[in-house]
Design a protein around this motif. Structure first.
Motif, PDB file in Angstrom:
ATOM      1  N   CYS A  90       9.081  64.322  77.437  1.00  0.00           N
ATOM      2  CA  CYS A  90       8.590  65.514  76.731  1.00  0.00           C
ATOM      3  C   CYS A  90       7.920  66.531  77.640  1.00  0.00           C
ATOM      4  O   CYS A  90       7.595  67.634  77.202  1.00  0.00           O
ATOM      5  N   GLY A  91       7.678  66.168  78.904  1.00  0.00           N
ATOM      6  CA  GLY A  91       7.100  67.115  79.850  1.00  0.00           C
ATOM      7  C   GLY A  91       5.583  67.208  79.834  1.00  0.00           C
ATOM      8  O   GLY A  91       5.004  68.032  80.551  1.00  0.00           O
ATOM      9  N   LEU A  92       4.904  66.376  79.050  1.00  0.00           N
ATOM     10  CA  LEU A  92       3.442  66.414  79.013  1.00  0.00           C
ATOM     11  C   LEU A  92       2.888  66.089  80.396  1.00  0.00           C
ATOM     12  O   LEU A  92       3.302  65.119  81.030  1.00  0.00           O
ATOM     13  N   LEU A 131       6.051  58.217  81.626  1.00  0.00           N
ATOM     14  CA  LEU A 131       6.137  58.657  80.233  1.00  0.00           C
ATOM     15  C   LEU A 131       4.718  58.787  79.696  1.00  0.00           C
ATOM     16  O   LEU A 131       3.836  58.016  80.072  1.00  0.00           O
ATOM     17  N   CYS A 132       4.510  59.792  78.821  1.00  0.00           N
ATOM     18  CA  CYS A 132       3.221  59.819  78.131  1.00  0.00           C
ATOM     19  C   CYS A 132       3.170  58.582  77.241  1.00  0.00           C
ATOM     20  O   CYS A 132       4.205  58.011  76.882  1.00  0.00           O
ATOM     21  N   ARG A 133       1.982  58.174  76.895  1.00  0.00           N
ATOM     22  CA  ARG A 133       1.889  56.902  76.166  1.00  0.00           C
ATOM     23  C   ARG A 133       2.494  56.978  74.765  1.00  0.00           C
ATOM     24  O   ARG A 133       2.866  55.956  74.187  1.00  0.00           O
ATOM     25  N   TRP A 134       2.635  58.183  74.217  1.00  0.00           N
ATOM     26  CA  TRP A 134       3.272  58.347  72.907  1.00  0.00           C
ATOM     27  C   TRP A 134       4.790  58.152  73.030  1.00  0.00           C
ATOM     28  O   TRP A 134       5.388  57.434  72.243  1.00  0.00           O
ATOM     29  N   CYS A 135       5.397  58.787  74.035  1.00  0.00           N
ATOM     30  CA  CYS A 135       6.828  58.592  74.266  1.00  0.00           C
ATOM     31  C   CYS A 135       7.114  57.161  74.707  1.00  0.00           C
ATOM     32  O   CYS A 135       8.148  56.580  74.346  1.00  0.00           O
ATOM     33  N   HIS A 136       6.203  56.603  75.489  1.00  0.00           N
ATOM     34  CA  HIS A 136       6.385  55.234  75.973  1.00  0.00           C
ATOM     35  C   HIS A 136       6.517  54.264  74.795  1.00  0.00           C
ATOM     36  O   HIS A 136       7.401  53.398  74.770  1.00  0.00           O
ATOM     37  N   ALA A 137       5.646  54.424  73.816  1.00  0.00           N
ATOM     38  CA  ALA A 137       5.700  53.561  72.641  1.00  0.00           C
ATOM     39  C   ALA A 137       6.998  53.760  71.863  1.00  0.00           C
ATOM     40  O   ALA A 137       7.618  52.798  71.398  1.00  0.00           O
ATOM     41  N   LYS A 138       7.428  55.021  71.731  1.00  0.00           N
ATOM     42  CA  LYS A 138       8.656  55.309  70.992  1.00  0.00           C
ATOM     43  C   LYS A 138       9.876  54.692  71.675  1.00  0.00           C
ATOM     44  O   LYS A 138      10.770  54.158  71.019  1.00  0.00           O
ATOM     45  N   ALA A 150      12.685  66.482  74.129  1.00  0.00           N
ATOM     46  CA  ALA A 150      11.682  66.311  73.079  1.00  0.00           C
ATOM     47  C   ALA A 150      10.440  67.128  73.389  1.00  0.00           C
ATOM     48  O   ALA A 150      10.153  67.434  74.550  1.00  0.00           O
ATOM     49  N   ASN A 151       9.715  67.486  72.343  1.00  0.00           N
ATOM     50  CA  ASN A 151       8.433  68.170  72.503  1.00  0.00           C
ATOM     51  C   ASN A 151       7.309  67.144  72.500  1.00  0.00           C
ATOM     52  O   ASN A 151       7.442  66.074  71.884  1.00  0.00           O
ATOM     53  N   PRO A 152       6.199  67.452  73.176  1.00  0.00           N
ATOM     54  CA  PRO A 152       5.068  66.515  73.157  1.00  0.00           C
ATOM     55  C   PRO A 152       4.587  66.250  71.735  1.00  0.00           C
ATOM     56  O   PRO A 152       4.609  67.127  70.879  1.00  0.00           O
ATOM     57  N   ASP A 153       4.154  65.036  71.491  1.00  0.00           N
ATOM     58  CA  ASP A 153       3.591  64.666  70.202  1.00  0.00           C
ATOM     59  C   ASP A 153       2.327  65.499  69.939  1.00  0.00           C
ATOM     60  O   ASP A 153       1.546  65.755  70.858  1.00  0.00           O
TER      61      ASP A 153
END
Length: 205
Positions: A90-92, A131-138, A150-153
């Motif tokens: 997501c690029g975060l 990966l940001c931890r949100w994308c990592h979980a997904k 994808a866009n950041p959560d």
């Protein structure tokens, strides 16, 4: 889709598609592993030495792209750990404050694990991205892939902006403290020499 040793998804079908270069490859296209750690694999090091330690994947530097006879998957000592401090999905971007023990926004994610050789005889290589931890979980929950756009959560954005705000507030507080340095030189020097017009004690009576 590739799997982790525990069976969860790594989020990509081909880990090597996310590889820029091997960690052991220098800017001059030479194999640092063979030069610095050749005692771990003398046969490999001797073969590279005969070719002036040229990476067998990179090939000639004066040619476009990777022109060597090997692919990354062919090298027994290939490793690629991404150092870009932003989420691959997501690029975060990471944002950490000094002396901060908060959980990082980004986490290292394995696309491939180094574990000797596979059943087919090919070496398994360590390949990681952030990966940001949100994308990592997904990704590990198997309903997202690393390479999709994808866009950041929203929660991730809120967390990042909260840290930025705290960092700016802390910087502003420190700047104010610098302007009003207690006990420092504020332009008013202490009177240590007495009055210049006072009479001298030695000479004229």
């Amino acid at each position: 889709m590739e799997k982790t040793p525990s069976g969860t998804s790594v989020g990509v079908a081909d880990p090597y598609a996310h590889v820029d270069r091997c960690d052991h490859c220098t800017d001059e296209g030479r194999c640092r592993f063979a030069v610095e750690q050749g005692d771990r694999d003398p046969e490999f090091a001797n073969a590279r030495s005969r070719e002036e330690f040229r990476c067998p994947v990179v090939g000639a530097l004066d040619e476009e792209g990777l022109t060597g006879a090997w692919e990354w998957v062919d090298c027994p000592h290939f490793r690629c750990r991404n150092r870009d401090r932003e989420c691959e999905r997501c690029g975060l971007e990471e944002h950490r404050m000094a002396h901060d023990d908060e959980r990082p926004l980004l986490e290292e994610h394995h696309l491939s694990y180094r574990a000797g050789s596979s059943d087919e005889g090919d070496p398994n290589h360590e390949i990681t991205v952030f990966l940001c931890r949100w994308c990592h979980a997904k990704v590990h929950d198997s309903w997202a892939s690393v390479h999709e756009d994808a866009n950041p959560d929203p929660e991730a954005i809120a967390e990042r902006e909260g840290r930025r705000s705290r960092a700016q507030s802390e910087l502003g507080f420190r700047s104010a403290a610098d302007r009003f340095d207690v006990g420092g030189d504020d332009g008013n020097e202490a009177d240590t020499g007495g009055d210049d017009d006072s009479p001298s004690h030695g000479g004229v009576e």
